[in-house]
Design a protein around this motif. Structure first.
Motif, PDB file in Angstrom:
ATOM      1  N   GLU A 242      43.339  48.775  52.391  1.00  0.00           N
ATOM      2  CA  GLU A 242      44.401  48.897  51.390  1.00  0.00           C
ATOM      3  C   GLU A 242      43.891  48.636  49.974  1.00  0.00           C
ATOM      4  N   ILE A 243      42.961  47.700  49.827  1.00  0.00           N
ATOM      5  CA  ILE A 243      42.461  47.377  48.494  1.00  0.00           C
ATOM      6  C   ILE A 243      41.155  48.119  48.194  1.00  0.00           C
ATOM      7  N   HIS A 244      40.798  49.071  49.077  1.00  0.00           N
ATOM      8  CA  HIS A 244      39.608  49.931  48.897  1.00  0.00           C
ATOM      9  C   HIS A 244      38.318  49.114  48.867  1.00  0.00           C
ATOM     10  N   ALA A 245      38.239  48.110  49.727  1.00  0.00           N
ATOM     11  CA  ALA A 245      37.020  47.321  49.851  1.00  0.00           C
ATOM     12  C   ALA A 245      36.040  48.019  50.785  1.00  0.00           C
ATOM     13  N   THR A 246      34.773  47.681  50.655  1.00  0.00           N
ATOM     14  CA  THR A 246      33.746  48.268  51.508  1.00  0.00           C
ATOM     15  C   THR A 246      33.752  47.597  52.874  1.00  0.00           C
ATOM     16  N   THR A 247      32.989  48.177  53.788  1.00  0.00           N
ATOM     17  CA  THR A 247      32.874  47.583  55.128  1.00  0.00           C
ATOM     18  C   THR A 247      32.255  46.193  55.056  1.00  0.00           C
ATOM     19  N   THR A 248      31.246  46.030  54.225  1.00  0.00           N
ATOM     20  CA  THR A 248      30.627  44.719  54.055  1.00  0.00           C
ATOM     21  C   THR A 248      31.627  43.707  53.513  1.00  0.00           C
ATOM     22  N   GLU A 298      48.160  42.945  46.478  1.00  0.00           N
ATOM     23  CA  GLU A 298      46.906  43.698  46.643  1.00  0.00           C
ATOM     24  C   GLU A 298      45.917  43.356  45.529  1.00  0.00           C
ATOM     25  N   PRO A 299      45.482  42.097  45.471  1.00  0.00           N
ATOM     26  CA  PRO A 299      44.582  41.658  44.393  1.00  0.00           C
ATOM     27  C   PRO A 299      43.182  42.220  44.575  1.00  0.00           C
ATOM     28  N   PRO A 300      42.314  42.069  43.576  1.00  0.00           N
ATOM     29  CA  PRO A 300      40.906  42.447  43.752  1.00  0.00           C
ATOM     30  C   PRO A 300      40.287  41.697  44.923  1.00  0.00           C
ATOM     31  N   TRP A 301      39.253  42.275  45.474  1.00  0.00           N
ATOM     32  CA  TRP A 301      38.643  41.726  46.676  1.00  0.00           C
ATOM     33  C   TRP A 301      38.209  40.276  46.488  1.00  0.00           C
ATOM     34  N   GLY A 302      37.608  39.940  45.366  1.00  0.00           N
ATOM     35  CA  GLY A 302      37.123  38.586  45.147  1.00  0.00           C
ATOM     36  C   GLY A 302      38.249  37.561  45.132  1.00  0.00           C
ATOM     37  N   GLY A 364      52.776  47.168  55.256  1.00  0.00           N
ATOM     38  CA  GLY A 364      51.397  47.093  54.797  1.00  0.00           C
ATOM     39  C   GLY A 364      50.765  45.761  55.171  1.00  0.00           C
ATOM     40  N   ALA A 365      49.439  45.755  55.314  1.00  0.00           N
ATOM     41  CA  ALA A 365      48.731  44.563  55.775  1.00  0.00           C
ATOM     42  C   ALA A 365      48.830  43.422  54.775  1.00  0.00           C
ATOM     43  N   GLY A 366      48.743  43.727  53.474  1.00  0.00           N
ATOM     44  CA  GLY A 366      48.816  42.674  52.465  1.00  0.00           C
ATOM     45  C   GLY A 366      50.137  41.931  52.512  1.00  0.00           C
ATOM     46  N   MET A 367      51.222  42.662  52.623  1.00  0.00           N
ATOM     47  CA  MET A 367      52.536  42.030  52.689  1.00  0.00           C
ATOM     48  C   MET A 367      52.688  41.245  53.996  1.00  0.00           C
ATOM     49  N   ALA A 368      52.152  41.776  55.098  1.00  0.00           N
ATOM     50  CA  ALA A 368      52.249  41.072  56.377  1.00  0.00           C
ATOM     51  C   ALA A 368      51.514  39.734  56.323  1.00  0.00           C
ATOM     52  N   VAL A 369      50.333  39.701  55.707  1.00  0.00           N
ATOM     53  CA  VAL A 369      49.591  38.450  55.564  1.00  0.00           C
ATOM     54  C   VAL A 369      50.385  37.458  54.718  1.00  0.00           C
ATOM     55  N   ALA A 370      50.964  37.943  53.619  1.00  0.00           N
ATOM     56  CA  ALA A 370      51.733  37.066  52.729  1.00  0.00           C
ATOM     57  C   ALA A 370      52.967  36.507  53.434  1.00  0.00           C
ATOM     58  N   VAL A 371      53.685  37.350  54.161  1.00  0.00           N
ATOM     59  CA  VAL A 371      54.880  36.905  54.873  1.00  0.00           C
ATOM     60  C   VAL A 371      54.503  35.877  55.933  1.00  0.00           C
ATOM     61  N   GLY A 372      53.424  36.134  56.653  1.00  0.00           N
ATOM     62  CA  GLY A 372      52.967  35.175  57.655  1.00  0.00           C
ATOM     63  C   GLY A 372      52.603  33.839  57.038  1.00  0.00           C
ATOM     64  N   GLY A 373      51.899  33.844  55.906  1.00  0.00           N
ATOM     65  CA  GLY A 373      51.540  32.598  55.239  1.00  0.00           C
ATOM     66  C   GLY A 373      52.761  31.826  54.766  1.00  0.00           C
ATOM     67  N   LEU A 374      53.731  32.547  54.163  1.00  0.00           N
ATOM     68  CA  LEU A 374      54.950  31.892  53.699  1.00  0.00           C
ATOM     69  C   LEU A 374      55.725  31.301  54.876  1.00  0.00           C
TER      70      LEU A 374
END
Length: 427
Positions: A242-248, A298-302, A364-374
């Motif tokens: 979703e955030i267009h990060a590489t495989t690494t 959907e923040p930057p990868w870092g 989306g995965a980002g929202m699912a992670v956030a909802v789970g954390g909250l």
């Protein structure tokens, strides 16, 4: 801790077995995918490396209370070495491979419950706590290392070679425990004293031992909250897409939570004071889900990497929770009760990952992670301060001969317990 021979033997045997298990998971996934070209079959195989542990914890962990815990550990390791060696045989039908895997995973909680019970019996509470932190840290690092180098090893050895390596780690563990681990005092099952029989309105049961006590109920609930905080690991790859990060970068995201957990375990063991440990653990559990809220944007990868590592460090509250639970269980029933708690933990993690996967398909995965954390933070706050866990189950009285971790007798009945706990700042 490494000067304590019983701990050192168990610790080193466990660490190399964990690394071998990660290698085996990769090997099995590659082997099944090569033979079926099916992502569904591969996912099912990966799930089989976790799910049978639920049944093992509920049905078989009591073996460690009825026999020598050292002998139980050796037997489990010998059996698992043989099972993984059989899996490496070429041409096995997939149903045979799956059956062998289920049996091997089923034995995991039996070994783990016996190991923890053994260490609790031979170490004083403070050394057991420090050892728990070191074991958690090493487990996290071994998982990361096993996954990181597993692909490279499998490329050289092929999947069957990887399974043989895992079998060898179990064989090494069996030999080390059998020859080097001192024999502990054998725990014998206890029955209620006759003079207390009339005071207990329910049988001497797992239900009364686990749920009669407010502190134990809260600690178990905090332990099972790992089902929320494991979600980033389950959704690391789709979130990276979703955030267009590489495989690494996706691999580093997957490693962020366990690496953070290792750092958090070190910091917690070195800084937490005796009387404040339970309070600190509860506060860390409440805070553990909050850093994950940033993934909704959907923040930057870092930024995501840092947030997940911080969440993992806070989730290291499990060090305190685990040691407090173990020291509050009766020694003669400890393996069985730890097996039940461990089964609930595995189940909570499985449900958390599955539920978050469904949610990720919608939002989306980002929202699912956030909802789970909250959700994890909210539930942790409810466990810490809410009224839901204030009363023991109806009709359950605390067994009078069981003592708390601080050697103060359990109060008989629910009212004295609630009064005592309500006045304690440690809760």
């Amino acid at each position: 801790m490494l000067r304590q021979r019983p701990f050192t033997v168990a610790y080193l045997a466990e660490a190399q077995s964990i690394a071998g298990d990660q290698l085996a998971r990769i090997a099995l996934s590659v082997l099944v995918f090569d033979r079926t070209n099916s992502a569904g079959a591969t996912a099912l195989t990966y799930a089989l490396t976790f799910l049978p542990a639920i049944l093992g914890g509920v049905l078989a962990a009591r073996v460690g209370d009825r026999h020598s815990r050292r002998a139980v550990m050796v037997g489990c390791d010998v059996a698992r070495a043989a099972l993984f060696a059989l899996m490496a045989i070429g041409g096995l039908p997939l149903w045979v491979l799956g059956t062998l895997l289920v049996v091997a995973v089923f034995l995991g909680p039996v070994f783990a419950a016996s190991e923890v019970s053994y260490l609790a019996a031979v170490l004083d509470p403070e050394r057991f706590r420090v050892g728990t932190g070191l074991r958690l840290m090493t487990s996290q690092v071994a998982q990361v290392g096993g996954f990181a180098v597993g692909g490279v090893i499998i490329s050289f050895l092929n999947p069957r070679g990887g399974l043989l390596v895992d079998a060898a780690t179990y064989a090494v563990s069996a030999v080390a425990i059998g020859l080097l681990l001192p024999a502990p005092p054998r725990a014998t099952p206890t029955t209620p004293l006759a003079e207390h029989a009339a005071e207990r309105p329910v049988p001497w049961s797992n239900r009364s031992l686990l749920w009669s006590r407010l502190r134990v109920r809260r600690l178990i609930a905090l332990c099972w909250l790992a089902g929320f905080f494991v979600i980033p690991e389950g959704l690391a790859v789709p979130f990276a897409a979703e955030i267009h990060a590489t495989t690494t970068q996706a691999g580093l995201l997957l490693a962020a939570v366990p690496l953070g957990g290792a750092i958090g375990a070190i910091a917690l063991v070195r800084t937490a004071g005796g009387a404040t440990r339970e309070t600190i653990a509860a506060r860390m559990a409440i805070a553990a889900g909050l850093p994950l809220l940033v993934t909704a944007f959907e923040p930057p990868w870092g930024v995501a990497l840092l947030a997940w590592a911080v969440s993992g460090a806070l989730a290291a509250y499990q060090v305190e929770v685990n040691s407090l639970i173990v020291n509050r269980l009766p020694a003669a029933r400890r393996s069985q009760l730890l097996g039940i708690i461990g089964a609930g933990l595995v189940g909570a993690q499985g449900i958390g990952v599955v539920a978050s996967g469904v949610l990720a398909d919608w939002w989306g995965a980002g929202m699912a992670v956030a909802v789970g954390g909250l959700a994890g933070s909210v539930v942790a706050a409810a466990v810490r301060w809410g009224p839901a866990l204030r009363r023991p189950p109806r009709g359950v009285a605390v067994p009078a001969i069981i003592r708390d971790g601080d050697d103060s007798p359990y109060e008989r009945g629910s009212q004295p317990e609630d009064q005592a706990i309500a006045g304690s700042s440690a809760n």
